[in-house]
Design a protein around this motif. Structure first.
Motif, PDB file in Angstrom:
ATOM      1  N   PHE A 106      -0.181   3.975   2.156  1.00 35.11           N
ATOM      2  CA  PHE A 106      -0.910   2.862   1.550  1.00 35.11           C
ATOM      3  C   PHE A 106      -0.126   2.219   0.411  1.00 35.11           C
ATOM      4  CE2 PHE A 106      -4.263   5.497   3.324  1.00 35.11           C
ATOM      5  CZ  PHE A 106      -5.136   4.560   3.872  1.00 35.11           C
ATOM      6  N   LEU A 107      -0.244   0.892   0.348  1.00 36.14           N
ATOM      7  CA  LEU A 107       0.262   0.177  -0.828  1.00 36.14           C
ATOM      8  C   LEU A 107      -0.937  -0.505  -1.484  1.00 36.14           C
ATOM      9  CD1 LEU A 107       2.662  -1.166  -2.496  1.00 36.14           C
ATOM     10  CD2 LEU A 107       2.378  -3.104  -0.938  1.00 36.14           C
ATOM     11  N   ILE A 108      -1.045  -0.370  -2.799  1.00 32.82           N
ATOM     12  CA  ILE A 108      -2.135  -1.044  -3.497  1.00 32.82           C
ATOM     13  C   ILE A 108      -1.583  -2.259  -4.213  1.00 32.82           C
ATOM     14  CG2 ILE A 108      -3.874  -0.846  -5.312  1.00 32.82           C
ATOM     15  CD1 ILE A 108      -3.842   2.167  -4.706  1.00 32.82           C
ATOM     16  N   GLU A 109      -2.197  -3.395  -3.947  1.00 27.30           N
ATOM     17  CA  GLU A 109      -1.764  -4.619  -4.612  1.00 27.30           C
ATOM     18  C   GLU A 109      -2.937  -5.221  -5.370  1.00 27.30           C
ATOM     19  OE1 GLU A 109      -0.227  -7.468  -1.876  1.00 27.30           O
ATOM     20  OE2 GLU A 109       1.752  -6.553  -1.814  1.00 27.30           O
ATOM     21  N   GLU A 110      -2.678  -5.647  -6.594  1.00 27.21           N
ATOM     22  CA  GLU A 110      -3.696  -6.410  -7.307  1.00 27.21           C
ATOM     23  C   GLU A 110      -3.466  -7.866  -6.937  1.00 27.21           C
ATOM     24  OE1 GLU A 110      -3.636  -5.557 -11.498  1.00 27.21           O
ATOM     25  OE2 GLU A 110      -3.413  -3.416 -11.120  1.00 27.21           O
ATOM     26  N   VAL A 111      -4.466  -8.501  -6.350  1.00 32.07           N
ATOM     27  CA  VAL A 111      -4.261  -9.879  -5.893  1.00 32.07           C
ATOM     28  C   VAL A 111      -5.240 -10.819  -6.570  1.00 32.07           C
ATOM     29  CG1 VAL A 111      -3.354  -9.165  -3.661  1.00 32.07           C
ATOM     30  CG2 VAL A 111      -5.793  -9.665  -3.892  1.00 32.07           C
ATOM     31  N   GLU A 112      -4.935 -12.104  -6.431  1.00 30.00           N
ATOM     32  CA  GLU A 112      -5.791 -13.121  -7.041  1.00 30.00           C
ATOM     33  C   GLU A 112      -6.916 -13.469  -6.086  1.00 30.00           C
ATOM     34  OE1 GLU A 112      -5.168 -13.087  -9.874  1.00 30.00           O
ATOM     35  OE2 GLU A 112      -3.022 -12.800 -10.150  1.00 30.00           O
ATOM     36  N   CYS A 113      -7.841 -14.261  -6.591  1.00 29.34           N
ATOM     37  CA  CYS A 113      -9.121 -14.551  -5.926  1.00 29.34           C
ATOM     38  C   CYS A 113      -9.033 -14.621  -4.400  1.00 29.34           C
ATOM     39  CB  CYS A 113      -9.673 -15.866  -6.450  1.00 29.34           C
ATOM     40  SG  CYS A 113     -11.345 -16.194  -5.876  1.00 29.34           S
ATOM     41  N   LEU A 114      -9.874 -13.832  -3.741  1.00 33.67           N
ATOM     42  CA  LEU A 114      -9.919 -13.815  -2.273  1.00 33.67           C
ATOM     43  C   LEU A 114     -11.015 -14.722  -1.741  1.00 33.67           C
ATOM     44  CD1 LEU A 114      -9.479  -9.963  -1.682  1.00 33.67           C
ATOM     45  CD2 LEU A 114      -7.803 -11.735  -1.152  1.00 33.67           C
ATOM     46  N   GLY A 115     -11.708 -15.432  -2.631  1.00 31.21           N
ATOM     47  CA  GLY A 115     -12.796 -16.308  -2.180  1.00 31.21           C
ATOM     48  C   GLY A 115     -14.009 -15.520  -1.713  1.00 31.21           C
ATOM     49  N   LEU A 116     -14.184 -14.320  -2.253  1.00 27.33           N
ATOM     50  CA  LEU A 116     -15.333 -13.483  -1.877  1.00 27.33           C
ATOM     51  C   LEU A 116     -16.188 -13.203  -3.112  1.00 27.33           C
ATOM     52  CD1 LEU A 116     -13.236 -11.081   0.363  1.00 27.33           C
ATOM     53  CD2 LEU A 116     -14.904 -12.749   1.190  1.00 27.33           C
ATOM     54  N   CYS A 117     -16.236 -14.190  -3.996  1.00 26.76           N
ATOM     55  CA  CYS A 117     -16.849 -14.021  -5.319  1.00 26.76           C
ATOM     56  C   CYS A 117     -18.350 -13.742  -5.242  1.00 26.76           C
ATOM     57  CB  CYS A 117     -16.610 -15.263  -6.153  1.00 26.76           C
ATOM     58  SG  CYS A 117     -15.024 -16.021  -5.830  1.00 26.76           S
ATOM     59  N   ASP A 118     -18.996 -14.234  -4.156  1.00 29.73           N
ATOM     60  CA  ASP A 118     -20.443 -14.020  -4.033  1.00 29.73           C
ATOM     61  C   ASP A 118     -20.755 -12.572  -3.677  1.00 29.73           C
ATOM     62  OD1 ASP A 118     -19.129 -14.592  -1.627  1.00 29.73           O
ATOM     63  OD2 ASP A 118     -20.989 -15.163  -0.630  1.00 29.73           O
ATOM     64  N   VAL A 119     -19.769 -11.826  -3.221  1.00 32.28           N
ATOM     65  CA  VAL A 119     -19.991 -10.441  -2.827  1.00 32.28           C
ATOM     66  C   VAL A 119     -18.988  -9.527  -3.547  1.00 32.28           C
ATOM     67  CG1 VAL A 119     -21.189 -10.728  -0.637  1.00 32.28           C
ATOM     68  CG2 VAL A 119     -18.732 -11.059  -0.719  1.00 32.28           C
ATOM     69  N   ALA A 120     -18.734  -9.850  -4.814  1.00 33.38           N
ATOM     70  CA  ALA A 120     -17.752  -9.117  -5.616  1.00 33.38           C
ATOM     71  C   ALA A 120     -18.322  -7.746  -6.022  1.00 33.38           C
ATOM     72  CB  ALA A 120     -17.427  -9.928  -6.870  1.00 33.38           C
ATOM     73  N   PRO A 121     -17.438  -6.764  -6.258  1.00 33.01           N
ATOM     74  CA  PRO A 121     -15.990  -6.813  -6.087  1.00 33.01           C
ATOM     75  C   PRO A 121     -15.584  -6.618  -4.630  1.00 33.01           C
ATOM     76  CG  PRO A 121     -16.638  -4.689  -6.997  1.00 33.01           C
ATOM     77  CD  PRO A 121     -17.887  -5.500  -6.874  1.00 33.01           C
ATOM     78  N   ALA A 122     -14.426  -7.221  -4.290  1.00 30.82           N
ATOM     79  CA  ALA A 122     -14.005  -7.234  -2.894  1.00 30.82           C
ATOM     80  C   ALA A 122     -12.544  -6.798  -2.756  1.00 30.82           C
ATOM     81  CB  ALA A 122     -14.169  -8.637  -2.324  1.00 30.82           C
ATOM     82  N   VAL A 123     -12.224  -6.199  -1.611  1.00 32.28           N
ATOM     83  CA  VAL A 123     -10.828  -5.897  -1.292  1.00 32.28           C
ATOM     84  C   VAL A 123     -10.556  -6.284   0.157  1.00 32.28           C
ATOM     85  CG1 VAL A 123     -10.844  -3.871  -2.828  1.00 32.28           C
ATOM     86  CG2 VAL A 123     -11.093  -3.547  -0.379  1.00 32.28           C
ATOM     87  N   MET A 124      -9.276  -6.438   0.454  1.00 33.70           N
ATOM     88  CA  MET A 124      -8.854  -6.579   1.847  1.00 33.70           C
ATOM     89  C   MET A 124      -7.990  -5.380   2.173  1.00 33.70           C
ATOM     90  SD  MET A 124      -7.657 -10.491   2.518  1.00 33.70           S
ATOM     91  CE  MET A 124      -7.337 -10.433   4.296  1.00 33.70           C
ATOM     92  N   ILE A 125      -8.360  -4.645   3.230  1.00 36.40           N
ATOM     93  CA  ILE A 125      -7.485  -3.571   3.701  1.00 36.40           C
ATOM     94  C   ILE A 125      -6.888  -4.085   5.001  1.00 36.40           C
ATOM     95  CG2 ILE A 125      -7.352  -1.152   4.418  1.00 36.40           C
ATOM     96  CD1 ILE A 125      -9.753  -0.595   2.653  1.00 36.40           C
TER      97      ILE A 125
END
Lengths: 146, 405
Positions: A106-125
């Motif tokens: 696994f690599l963990i990246e801190e990324v900028e807004c994913l456009g999932l603000c209504d269901v925050a917090p969010a990640v993409m795996i």
């Protein structure tokens, strides 16, 4: 890779071609030989390909991980505790200073807004979106992916 | 995603409550009727004048008049012209374009085709941020269906007009939302903004005249051409006609996407989003490139011109509500770090400015630096940066300190 490159003739498709190549790969990231090949195909310099690869955060160079976990740390997720999630993930997966997990998968990246603000917090795996997260839910999803 | 129509709005212009992701669903809702009408005898000039008369402004953040862009490209003499849809939605707090792409892809295809017809373009690109995997899939399917049924490609609907449309994926770069950076990216390059002028309407993709509009801007076009500019102007305000999609998140009970008249108040939007979760402190309006709006402004109309009067901006319309437990200064630090990460490095004020600005802001918080010193730097960056990325902290910091320079 040759198959993919054949589909694209002009240089403007460089990013599209890299996307397609990465989508087909098990391990994310391009090696030296692949980068040379891409440069040759589009008749541009290796430096130019590297320049593009390093500009865009979704195009990794020489990375041998299987899964990328992108944690949104922009304000909407941030106020709902995404930094704490990053810290939790790093310790849970035993990450090194490059944010690669102890098992190298696994690599963990801190990324900028994913456009999932209504269901925050969010990640993409990888391509999968996981929302309304807490530690327990995140742990569950990672074990599923692993 | 939850969507809502603000209650004083009789019927939404953009939102629908059933998906329109198949061509048959779109056609049964009157889709492609407008395109057919213009391809079979309608005048190009009519499209251009109607969009101009409607007063539609760009919904990406800059609020430039769409009709002016279209007319400029239509009047440009060139053997090649392009139409580009900016679907690189990356402004923190913004998720409106994602809804449109995933739910009404054909609306964008039809609008872009009409734009191409009116301006004389023959090729279009939809640039979708790489993270929006689902939106890319939906749009890809929609474009394929449109090609198969003769709504894209050669001799559209048996007319003499041909138009090709292609998706280009972004790859994780906020600055690509800036129109000239986006054009660089479509050309397959590092997305560093260009000097303006020349603007894209004069020299855009490969230096040909190019219309670049945001997804939500295109989403208004068909309704305007169907119902007329006067109909459109019944919504919104004199200078900001139409409705707007407001993505509302943060400390509200039901984060959602709300369509409302431009000129709606923040208080009403918060109410529509289920009310507050905690005690209201402020809202970050317009994302990282936006500004804070406070309690005394809850009843102030949100439109491009009303906020401008206060030295503020509406930007993308994103609304992130903070309650009293949230630390506003931490949000500012978060955003300054965001700008450091996303600066493309081309111009000095932005590249070198943001790291110093963050240090100065931290200095202000521990009492060693005055707020004037912080504001002086952000104002200097505003005046000297190449693109909006380097200029954005001015609004954020002025609203943080409650002053307008």
């Amino acid at each position: 890779m040759d198959e993919i490159l054949k589909r694209y003739n002009d240089r403007s498709y460089l990013i599209e071609a890299i996307h397609d190549i990465l989508d087909k790969k098990d391990e994310k990231g391009l090696g030296d030989e692949e980068i040379k090949k891409i440069a040759k195909h589009f008749k541009i310099s290796v430096a130019e390909v590297l320049g593009v690869l390093t500009f865009y955060s979704m195009l990794p160079v020489k990375l041998k991980v299987k899964h990328t976990i992108r944690v949104c740390v922009s304000p909407a997720c941030y106020i709902k505790g995404s930094r704490e999630l990053v810290e939790f993930l790093k310790s849970y997966l035993g990450c090194d200073e490059n944010n690669v997990s102890r098992d190298g998968r696994f690599l963990i990246e801190e990324v900028e807004c994913l456009g999932l603000c209504d269901v925050a917090p969010a990640v993409m795996i990888d391509d999968r979106i996981v929302v309304n997260l807490d530690r327990e839910k995140l742990k569950r999803v990672i074990e599923e992916v692993r | 995603m939850k969507v809502k129509v603000e209650r004083s709005l009789s019927s939404p212009v953009i939102l629908t409550f059933s998906k329109e992701d198949t061509l048959s669903a779109y056609i049964s809702n009157g889709g492609f009727e407008t395109l057919e009408r213009f391809l079979k005898g309608g005048k190009r000039i009519e499209i251009l004048s109607e969009i101009l008369k409607s007063g539609l402004r760009g919904r990406g953040g800059a609020a430039f008049k769409t009709g002016i862009k279209w007319n400029a490209v239509a009047n440009a003499k060139s053997d090649k012209k392009f139409v580009v849809c900016n679907a690189d939605e990356g402004e923190p707090g913004t998720f409106k374009d994602r809804w449109i792409l995933e739910n009404r892809p054909f609306l964008i295809i039809e609008a872009m085709t009409l734009c191409a017809y009116a301006t004389g373009a023959s090729k279009g690109y939809i640039y979708i941020r790489g993270e929006y995997k689902n939106a890319i899939e939906v749009m890809k399917n929609a474009i394929n269906q449109a090609y198969n049924e003769g709504f894209l490609g050669q001799k559209i609907m048996d007319s003499d007009f041909s138009f090709d449309l292609e998706i280009r994926r972004g790859a994780g770069s906020y600055v690509c939302g800036e129109e000239t950076a986006l054009l660089e990216s479509i050309e397959g390059k590092r997305a560093q903004p260009r000097f303006k002028p020349p603007f894209p309407v004069e020299k855009g993709l490969w230096a040909y005249p190019t219309v670049v509009n945001n997804v939500e801007t295109f989403a208004n076009v068909i309704s305007i051409l169907k119902n007329g500019a006067d109909w459109f102007r019944q919504f919104g305000t004199q200078d900001s006609p139409g409705t707007k999609l407001f993505p509302v998140s943060g400390r509200v009970k039901e984060p959602c996407l709300i369509e409302a008249n431009l000129g709606v108040t923040l208080g009403r939007l918060v109410e529509e989003a289920g009310g507050l979760d905690g005690d209201f402190q402020c809202a970050l309006v317009g994302g990282a490139a936006g500004n804070f709006i406070y309690k005394d402004e809850l009843n102030y109309p949100l439109s491009y011109e009303t906020l401008k009067e206060k030295g503020k901006v509406l930007g993308s319309g994103a609304i992130l509500v903070l309650n009293k437990n949230d630390r506003r200064e931490e949000v500012v630090k978060n955003i300054l770090e965001f700008f450091i990460n996303e600066s493309c490095g081309k111009c000095t004020p932005c590249r070198e400015g943001y790291p110093v600005l963050l240090e100065k802001f931290k200095g202000y918080l521990n009492g060693s630096i005055s707020k004037d010193e912080v504001l002086r730097l952000s104002n200097l960056m505003f005046k000297t940066s190449l693109c909006a990325l380097g200029q954005s902290s001015k609004f954020l910091l002025e609203s943080y300190f409650g002053v307008v320079l």
